[in-house]
Design an enzyme around this catalytic site. Sequence first.
Site, PDB file in Angstrom:
ATOM      1  N   CYS A  83      23.460  78.056  53.605  1.00 48.01           N
ATOM      2  CA  CYS A  83      22.368  77.357  52.898  1.00 48.01           C
ATOM      3  C   CYS A  83      21.442  77.048  53.856  1.00 48.01           C
ATOM      4  CB  CYS A  83      22.969  75.910  52.700  1.00 48.01           C
ATOM      5  SG  CYS A  83      21.465  75.004  51.523  1.00 48.01           S
ATOM      6  N   HIS A 192      26.645  77.419  48.442  1.00 48.56           N
ATOM      7  CA  HIS A 192      27.507  76.861  49.092  1.00 48.56           C
ATOM      8  C   HIS A 192      28.955  77.529  48.513  1.00 48.56           C
ATOM      9  CE1 HIS A 192      25.291  73.641  51.135  1.00 48.56           C
ATOM     10  NE2 HIS A 192      24.790  73.965  50.315  1.00 48.56           N
ATOM     11  N   GLU A 194      31.725  77.315  49.892  1.00 44.21           N
ATOM     12  CA  GLU A 194      32.635  76.204  50.034  1.00 44.21           C
ATOM     13  C   GLU A 194      32.637  75.355  48.770  1.00 44.21           C
ATOM     14  OE1 GLU A 194      29.091  74.115  51.695  1.00 44.21           O
ATOM     15  OE2 GLU A 194      29.820  76.043  51.576  1.00 44.21           O
TER      16      GLU A 194
END
Length: 212
Positions: A83, A192, A194
């Site tokens: 990011c 992202h 994750e």
Amino acid sequence: MNAPRVTVLDYGSGNIRSAVRALEHVGAEVTLSAAADDVLNADGLVVPGVGAFAAVMQGLKDVDALRMIGRRVAGGRPVLGICVGLQVLFEEGVEHGVRTQGMGEWPGTVERLKADVVPHMGWNTVDPPEGSVLFEGIADERFYFVHSYGVQEWNFDVTQPAMRPPLVTWSTHGGPFIAAVENGPLSATQFHPEKSGDAGAQLLRNWISSLR
């Protein structure tokens, strides 16, 4: 075979814990730290980033991360930005009329997205180039984005024959913007991983595999 040792850079960024959990889930031995030994000696370094460009740059400076990231890249040691961790690798960011110098690893300016709806929040497809390591097996998947700013032009100098051009992945929200870059030991994603479910886990797994 021992698990790859990955350090997640701890400098106050907001998505650190989720990044740690995601990396552990795909088999890495994860340390959350800004200590020089941990940052410089890990098999891989992850630089997360949430918030304003200028604040992230200041946070990195406060823990001497700019020098340590530079040393890793110069030594061919893998680094993955996420990011705003991608954005600060470019030359500069412009937010609310204020220009902030970035790390300058890649040419380009981070600017507000040219879209009717900002922030760009949600799942989106990407267009990775041939030869991508990060997107191997997941080129057609969707990834989770949360951002109002991005790099919308790429002007890498390809006239230098000794330099292999980076692999650039694009996405679109209002117009095209850079979703990921792979450049030797230095990789980064605007989205992202994750928070991107199975596709994001596979991207992290692909990166972890490249550390061995």
